[in-house]
Design a protein around this motif. Structure first.
Motif, PDB file in Angstrom:
ATOM      1  N   GLN A 168       6.793 -40.135   2.149  1.00 20.77           N
ATOM      2  CA  GLN A 168       7.846 -41.121   2.363  1.00 20.77           C
ATOM      3  C   GLN A 168       8.211 -41.833   1.067  1.00 20.77           C
ATOM      4  O   GLN A 168       9.388 -42.082   0.792  1.00 20.77           O
ATOM      5  CB  GLN A 168       7.399 -42.145   3.411  1.00 20.77           C
ATOM      6  CG  GLN A 168       8.519 -43.050   3.912  1.00 20.77           C
ATOM      7  CD  GLN A 168       8.074 -43.936   5.053  1.00 20.77           C
ATOM      8  OE1 GLN A 168       6.906 -43.922   5.453  1.00 20.77           O
ATOM      9  NE2 GLN A 168       8.991 -44.720   5.611  1.00 20.77           N
ATOM     10  N   ALA A 169       7.212 -42.150   0.245  1.00 20.59           N
ATOM     11  CA  ALA A 169       7.479 -42.794  -1.043  1.00 20.59           C
ATOM     12  C   ALA A 169       8.324 -41.907  -1.938  1.00 20.59           C
ATOM     13  O   ALA A 169       9.239 -42.386  -2.626  1.00 20.59           O
ATOM     14  CB  ALA A 169       6.162 -43.140  -1.730  1.00 20.59           C
ATOM     15  N   LYS A 170       8.047 -40.611  -1.913  1.00 22.48           N
ATOM     16  CA  LYS A 170       8.824 -39.671  -2.726  1.00 22.48           C
ATOM     17  C   LYS A 170      10.232 -39.506  -2.175  1.00 22.48           C
ATOM     18  O   LYS A 170      11.217 -39.496  -2.926  1.00 22.48           O
ATOM     19  CB  LYS A 170       8.106 -38.325  -2.779  1.00 22.48           C
ATOM     20  CG  LYS A 170       6.768 -38.363  -3.506  1.00 22.48           C
ATOM     21  CD  LYS A 170       6.037 -37.035  -3.391  1.00 22.48           C
ATOM     22  CE  LYS A 170       4.671 -37.086  -4.066  1.00 22.48           C
ATOM     23  NZ  LYS A 170       3.921 -35.813  -3.917  1.00 22.48           N
ATOM     24  N   GLU A 171      10.341 -39.381  -0.861  1.00 24.53           N
ATOM     25  CA  GLU A 171      11.642 -39.157  -0.232  1.00 24.53           C
ATOM     26  C   GLU A 171      12.578 -40.337  -0.493  1.00 24.53           C
ATOM     27  O   GLU A 171      13.770 -40.149  -0.747  1.00 24.53           O
ATOM     28  CB  GLU A 171      11.456 -38.946   1.261  1.00 24.53           C
ATOM     29  CG  GLU A 171      12.753 -38.665   2.017  1.00 24.53           C
ATOM     30  CD  GLU A 171      12.507 -38.460   3.510  1.00 24.53           C
ATOM     31  OE1 GLU A 171      13.499 -38.520   4.265  1.00 24.53           O
ATOM     32  OE2 GLU A 171      11.348 -38.250   3.907  1.00 24.53           O
ATOM     33  N   LEU A 204      10.830 -44.481  -4.122  1.00 25.19           N
ATOM     34  CA  LEU A 204      10.318 -45.830  -4.336  1.00 25.19           C
ATOM     35  C   LEU A 204       9.745 -46.027  -5.730  1.00 25.19           C
ATOM     36  O   LEU A 204       9.681 -47.149  -6.235  1.00 25.19           O
ATOM     37  CB  LEU A 204       9.260 -46.157  -3.282  1.00 25.19           C
ATOM     38  CG  LEU A 204       9.737 -46.139  -1.819  1.00 25.19           C
ATOM     39  CD1 LEU A 204       8.605 -46.514  -0.885  1.00 25.19           C
ATOM     40  CD2 LEU A 204      10.929 -47.074  -1.624  1.00 25.19           C
ATOM     41  N   ALA A 205       9.338 -44.935  -6.384  1.00 24.06           N
ATOM     42  CA  ALA A 205       8.793 -45.059  -7.746  1.00 24.06           C
ATOM     43  C   ALA A 205       9.820 -45.623  -8.709  1.00 24.06           C
ATOM     44  O   ALA A 205       9.460 -46.255  -9.715  1.00 24.06           O
ATOM     45  CB  ALA A 205       8.301 -43.699  -8.235  1.00 24.06           C
ATOM     46  N   ALA A 240      14.670 -54.601  -4.426  1.00 19.87           N
ATOM     47  CA  ALA A 240      13.999 -53.762  -3.433  1.00 19.87           C
ATOM     48  C   ALA A 240      13.661 -54.569  -2.185  1.00 19.87           C
ATOM     49  O   ALA A 240      13.729 -54.050  -1.057  1.00 19.87           O
ATOM     50  CB  ALA A 240      12.734 -53.157  -4.029  1.00 19.87           C
ATOM     51  N   HIS A 241      13.324 -55.818  -2.369  1.00 22.19           N
ATOM     52  CA  HIS A 241      13.009 -56.681  -1.225  1.00 22.19           C
ATOM     53  C   HIS A 241      14.249 -56.896  -0.370  1.00 22.19           C
ATOM     54  O   HIS A 241      14.192 -56.855   0.872  1.00 22.19           O
ATOM     55  CB  HIS A 241      12.463 -58.016  -1.719  1.00 22.19           C
ATOM     56  CG  HIS A 241      11.938 -58.907  -0.636  1.00 22.19           C
ATOM     57  ND1 HIS A 241      12.753 -59.727   0.121  1.00 22.19           N
ATOM     58  CD2 HIS A 241      10.672 -59.104  -0.175  1.00 22.19           C
ATOM     59  CE1 HIS A 241      12.029 -60.373   1.002  1.00 22.19           C
ATOM     60  NE2 HIS A 241      10.760 -60.031   0.845  1.00 22.19           N
ATOM     61  N   LYS A 252       9.749 -53.292   2.165  1.00 15.41           N
ATOM     62  CA  LYS A 252       8.853 -53.316   3.325  1.00 15.41           C
ATOM     63  C   LYS A 252       7.669 -52.373   3.142  1.00 15.41           C
ATOM     64  O   LYS A 252       6.674 -52.474   3.860  1.00 15.41           O
ATOM     65  CB  LYS A 252       9.620 -52.943   4.593  1.00 15.41           C
ATOM     66  CG  LYS A 252      10.138 -51.514   4.626  1.00 15.41           C
ATOM     67  CD  LYS A 252      10.964 -51.258   5.886  1.00 15.41           C
ATOM     68  CE  LYS A 252      11.514 -49.839   5.912  1.00 15.41           C
ATOM     69  NZ  LYS A 252      12.359 -49.589   7.097  1.00 15.41           N
ATOM     70  N   HIS A 253       7.777 -51.475   2.162  1.00 15.29           N
ATOM     71  CA  HIS A 253       6.697 -50.528   1.888  1.00 15.29           C
ATOM     72  C   HIS A 253       5.805 -50.995   0.732  1.00 15.29           C
ATOM     73  O   HIS A 253       4.969 -50.218   0.254  1.00 15.29           O
ATOM     74  CB  HIS A 253       7.272 -49.151   1.549  1.00 15.29           C
ATOM     75  CG  HIS A 253       8.132 -48.567   2.630  1.00 15.29           C
ATOM     76  ND1 HIS A 253       7.655 -48.278   3.882  1.00 15.29           N
ATOM     77  CD2 HIS A 253       9.451 -48.220   2.636  1.00 15.29           C
ATOM     78  CE1 HIS A 253       8.633 -47.775   4.626  1.00 15.29           C
ATOM     79  NE2 HIS A 253       9.723 -47.730   3.890  1.00 15.29           N
TER      80      HIS A 253
END
Length: 437
Positions: free
Chosen positions: A318-321, A324-325, A393-394, A400-401
């Motif tokens: 999910q982080a990759k999709e 988020l990085a 991002a917030h 939320k992640h």
């Protein structure tokens, strides 16, 4: 100027580059090319000048960093001319050229008056399809200024370095490493960013004017500012320090970053883990791969690292999709390196200058070309805790992640960047930086 052990390599380098310049002239329909070294720029309403910075198209042919107001004249079939301005001046020191290697490749003429130098350039080139490269085209109204096609041809070709250039960049890394090591030894104590900068200059025997770019000496939260150059002069405890600093050798640059943490814990662990990721990226370099793929791999690796350390709380997939990085790694993985820290041509598809822009999801990537043997570039992944990006991002839901409580403990450390200079070889890569340490 050019040491004895490099004179043969310089001779071969000059032959390669001059042939490319002549091919670029032919592609642009030009019989002659005037390359202006550039001049001293006077500050507004003042009688002092900014430090001289040599035109990169001159620097690729000869290290003439002490010769403003000089010209190179390149034709087809003739030995190129080097017209040096050497005024009779008792106010300032005037550099003299004592370099057999350059004198072998160029017909060198000296002039004490700029007017005579310009007249000589016009007499050599006449009115025959002349091109001019530089910032003062008004001096040569008979020449086409900075032809787009000619520049595109040279910018594309210069990405592949000659043996001479690779040696110069390797030596620039060796010089810079001394400064980095001196700073690393000092940053464990209470000190200031300015003191560390001065320590770096002393270690490499340089002045600010001779650096390839303004040193980034960023203590604590300042490391979250990607190009921080203010250099606070107040002594402080350096819980973290990011140093991004280089050096030059015969005009060629190094560009190195290291990050230090002065206490055990998560931040120190992140430095070690990013160092492992960065080293693996450098080791994986090989010709034939598009550089964008390495940036993609860096982003995936950073996403995994952030999940493993509970900074991002969702699954790795999910982080990759959701990319988020990118909140923590907002810049590109690297850039071409040569006589300019950010060598031109990184977004070109060919010698005609066909655009090859970065993909939309990686807008700040400076280098998008397919790797070829003897290209030299940087590999510099990073992890930062930047208020502006975290707030965005917030607000857009990605936050939320995130483990906000943990992020708050990391924000005072600023961020991490680790950067090496890498050469592509026939089978893989050569790290020009790590051996220097």
């Amino acid at each position: 100027m050019i040491p004895t052990d490099l004179q043969q390599a310089y001779n071969e380098h000059c032959q390669i580059r001059l042939t490319q310049y002549q091919a670029a002239m032919q592609a642009a329909g030009r019989q002659w090319l005037i390359v202006d070294s550039g001049g001293l720029q006077t500050r507004f309403l003042d009688d002092t000048t900014y430090p001289f910075r040599l035109n990169p198209y001159s620097a690729r042919l000869a290290p003439l960093q002490s010769f403003p107001e000089s010209l190179m004249i390149i034709g087809h079939g003739e030995q190129p001319a080097l017209l040096l301005y050497q005024p009779e001046d008792y106010w300032h020191a005037v550099a003299g050229l004592d370099c057999p290697a350059i004198e072998q490749r160029f017909t060198v003429k000296t002039f004490s008056q700029i007017e005579r130098l310009l007249q000589e350039a016009k007499a050599i080139t006449g009115g025959q399809a002349v091109a001019y490269l530089g910032e003062r085209p008004q001096r040569f109204d008979h020449a086409q200024p900075n032809p787009t096609l000619l520049l595109a041809y040279l910018d594309f070709q210069q990405a592949v370095k000659t043996g001479y250039e690779i040696t110069c960049i390797r030596r620039a890394n060796q010089i810079a490493a001394k400064g980095h090591q001196a700073v690393a030894e000092t940053c464990r104590t209470t000190t200031s960013e300015l003191a560390l900068h001065l320590k770096y200059l002393e270690a490499i025997d340089a002045s600010d004017d001779t650096l390839p770019y303004d040193n980034i000496i960023a203590g604590n939260q300042h490391a979250a500012i990607l190009h921080y150059t203010l250099r606070n002069d107040e002594p402080q405890s350096m819980n973290s320090l990011l140093i991004d600093a280089g050096a030059t050798y015969l005009g060629y640059c190094s560009d190195i970053s290291r990050t230090y943490g002065n206490q055990p814990g998560l931040f120190a662990d992140l430095i070690a883990q990013l160092d492992t990721l960065q080293t693996a990226l450098c080791d994986s370099i090989k010709p034939g791969v598009v550089y964008t793929e390495y940036h993609h791999q860096a982003s995936l690796g950073i996403a995994e690292l952030l999940v493993d350390n509970n900074i991002i709380t969702c699954s790795k997939s999910q982080a990759k999709e959701q990319q988020l990085a990118g909140v923590f790694f907002p810049h590109g993985l690297g850039h071409l390196l040569g006589v300019q820290v950010h060598d031109r041509g990184g977004h070109q598809a060919d010698t005609r200058g066909t655009p090859n822009p970065p993909p939309e999801k990686y807008p700040h990537l400076r280098f998008t070309r397919t790797l070829a043997t003897d290209q030299v570039f940087t590999i510099e992944p990073g992890i930062y805790f930047i208020d502006q990006l975290l707030k965005k991002a917030h607000s857009d839901g990605r936050g939320k992640h995130f483990n906000w409580a943990l992020i708050e403990t990391l924000k005072p450390f600023g961020g991490i960047r680790i950067e090496d200079n890498v050469r592509v070889t026939e089978q893989g890569s050569e790290n020009l930086t790590r051996p220097a340490f």
